[in-house]
Design a protein around this motif. Structure first.
Motif, PDB file in Angstrom:
ATOM      1  N   GLU A  35      12.412   1.455 -13.642  1.00 53.12           N
ATOM      2  CA  GLU A  35      11.823   0.714 -14.764  1.00 53.12           C
ATOM      3  C   GLU A  35      12.704   0.684 -16.013  1.00 53.12           C
ATOM      4  O   GLU A  35      12.225   0.384 -17.126  1.00 53.12           O
ATOM      5  CB  GLU A  35      10.452   1.294 -15.110  1.00 53.12           C
TER       6      GLU A  35
ATOM      7  N   ARG B 108       6.336  -3.933 -10.028  1.00 48.23           N
ATOM      8  CA  ARG B 108       7.166  -3.667  -8.855  1.00 48.23           C
ATOM      9  C   ARG B 108       6.623  -4.473  -7.664  1.00 48.23           C
ATOM     10  O   ARG B 108       5.507  -4.212  -7.188  1.00 48.23           O
ATOM     11  CB  ARG B 108       7.164  -2.185  -8.501  1.00 48.23           C
TER      12      ARG B 108
ATOM     13  N   LEU C 267      10.375  -1.783  -1.859  1.00 46.93           N
ATOM     14  CA  LEU C 267      10.593  -2.558  -3.077  1.00 46.93           C
ATOM     15  C   LEU C 267      11.551  -3.717  -2.806  1.00 46.93           C
ATOM     16  O   LEU C 267      12.668  -3.515  -2.347  1.00 46.93           O
ATOM     17  CB  LEU C 267      11.186  -1.661  -4.176  1.00 46.93           C
TER      18      LEU C 267
ATOM     19  N   LYS D 241      11.594  -6.858  -8.872  1.00 48.95           N
ATOM     20  CA  LYS D 241      10.885  -6.423 -10.065  1.00 48.95           C
ATOM     21  C   LYS D 241      10.746  -7.621 -11.000  1.00 48.95           C
ATOM     22  O   LYS D 241      11.729  -8.314 -11.286  1.00 48.95           O
ATOM     23  CB  LYS D 241      11.665  -5.307 -10.769  1.00 48.95           C
TER      24      LYS D 241
END
Length: 447
Positions: free
Chosen positions: A295, A337, A383, A386
């Motif tokens: 992040e 995410r 993931l 983002k």
């Protein structure tokens, strides 16, 4: 400055580092497993080296192969990204022995902060507020009961070498303690090869606040504000904000200065994040991550500072490019995410992406290494991207996020996009009224 950086990672973070290096005029080397031969960072790097088959232990965690790739290509530095070897002190030491710079802190600092008990001792010594609990690992049930009685129930038992929520168990009463202790030890031993555990006071409705820091390794340190990472599932972050809607300017400055002074006194080099639980106006140290965070993007959004550029600069001996007085915070930013997972069950959803369209416009950033036709392998973290949104204030940021989520299209696999479309319309989220337990309670209700 470095001549050539090898990127010891994959996915969106590998692409993120590659872009930063190219902007600085530095040559790049991508390493990859056979499963990632068609990855975007591999396509864009100046050179690429296959380091093994799909399993991480045989490729991205294979130190020997990565060092060999450095020697073959002449890379003089390695950026580890996050995950994999990014917090492996042995890796940092081996690179140093081969005169290759590890773009991160020293092996000694990684070791200190990688041991949760030693990290807590160090934090306390540096003036960082800590959660009441045992001074070190508890040796047996009798000691555990004594500590728990002193600090008061409920308590949480944590693996000393832990992370990712493994080896963590809550005991609400003394009757719960025996089984919680045994279970935590068993999980810790299986996951980390070390069954040492310690005990802390369990806070009832805390927020998860983390402070982004940088040190130059020579006694200077700065903070770049905090991020609120309270929306979590099974101790895994889902949605992050900067700055936190729960803090005021005085609290932000106070905890930021404490952290900046701590890393300066520690002689820490590079990026790091000091994580806290926050409740009733008080901060309690959890851990320090000695690497770039997933992040980090929202800190970049509100400060205008490229954290990867800064990592490379510090590691090359250039020192910090900013002082604390130079750092200003502008607006509000949120990161979601996007995972290749079922949005309700969170079961991984590998497969081929048949259509991929990202949102655009003012204040919108998407960090992703996938594309239409890309096949997501089943071997790694889920993931895939983002979504980072920035606005002049939180209200504008939320409205922009809602619009961006409506534009985001990923077909062919399941993703967590529907979860975020649900969250952005929730009144509690709109009001910033949530804690680390909120999301799991929300999901349990099936709302």
């Amino acid at each position: 400055m470095f001549q050539k950086i090898l990127i010891a990672n994959r996915g969106e973070i590998a692409l993120r580092v590659l872009r930063a290096a190219k902007e600085l005029g530095i040559q790049t080397v991508a390493v990859h497993s056979t499963a990632d031969a068609d990855a975007m960072h591999v396509r864009l790097a100046d050179e690429s080296v296959c380091i093994g088959p799909p399993p991480s232990r045989d490729s991205y965690l294979n130190i020997h192969q990565i060092v060999a790739a450095c020697e073959i290509t002449g890379a003089d530095a390695v950026h580890p990204g996050y995950g994999f070897l990014s917090e492996n002190a042995k890796f940092a030491d081996i690179l140093a022995a081969h005169n290759i710079t590890f773009i991160g802190p020293s092996g000694d600092h990684i070791r200190i902060m990688g041991d949760k008990i030693e990290a807590k001792r160090t934090a306390k010594r540096l003036g960082i507020p800590v959660v009441p609990g045992s001074e070190g690992a508890v040796s047996d049930e009798k000691e555990a009961k004594r500590v728990a009685a002193e600090i008061g129930y409920p308590v949480i038992i944590k693996a000393s070498a832990g992370g990712g929520g493994r080896g963590m168990k809550v005991a609400l009463t003394e009757a719960d303690l025996e089984i919680a202790l045994a279970t935590a030890r068993s999980e810790a031993g299986a996951a980390f090869g070390d069954d040492a555990v310690y005990i802390e006071k369990y806070l009832q409705k805390p927020r998860h606040i983390e402070v982004q820091i940088f040190g130059d390794g020579a006694g200077k340190g700065v903070h770049l504000g905090e991020r609120d990472c309270s929306l979590q599932r099974r101790h895994q972050k889902v949605w992050e904000e900067a700055n936190s809607p729960a803090l005021n300017a005085e609290e932000r400055s106070r905890i930021g200065d404490i952290c900046a002074n701590a890393v300066a006194n520690l002689g820490y080099s590079g990026a790091g994040t000091i994580e806290f639980l926050y409740e009733n106006g008080e901060f309690y140290f959890i851990e320090m991550n000695t690497r770039l965070q997933v992040e980090h993007t929202i800190t970049e959004a509100i400060t205008g500072i490229d954290l990867v550029h800064e990592q490379i600069r510090v590691a090359s001996g250039g020192g910090l490019s900013v002082t604390q007085d130079d750092i200003r915070f502008h607006g509000h930013a949120i990161e979601c995410r996007i995972n290749a997972e079922d949005p309700r069950t969170f079961v991984p959803s590998p497969g081929t992406i048949t259509h991929f369209h990202t949102p655009g416009g003012l204040g919108i950033r998407v960090d992703s290494g996938v594309y239409s036709g890309y096949k997501i392998p089943p071997y790694y973290d889920s993931l895939i991207g983002k979504l980072i949104v920035h606005g002049r204030n939180r209200v504008e940021c939320m409205m922009r996020l809602r619009r961006a989520l409506d534009e985001f299209v990923v077909d062919g696999i399941k993703t967590t996009l529907p979860l975020f479309r649900d969250l952005v319309g929730n009144p509690d989220i709109a009001n910033g009224d949530y804690d680390i337990h909120w999301l799991e309670k929300h999901l349990a209700k099936g709302e």
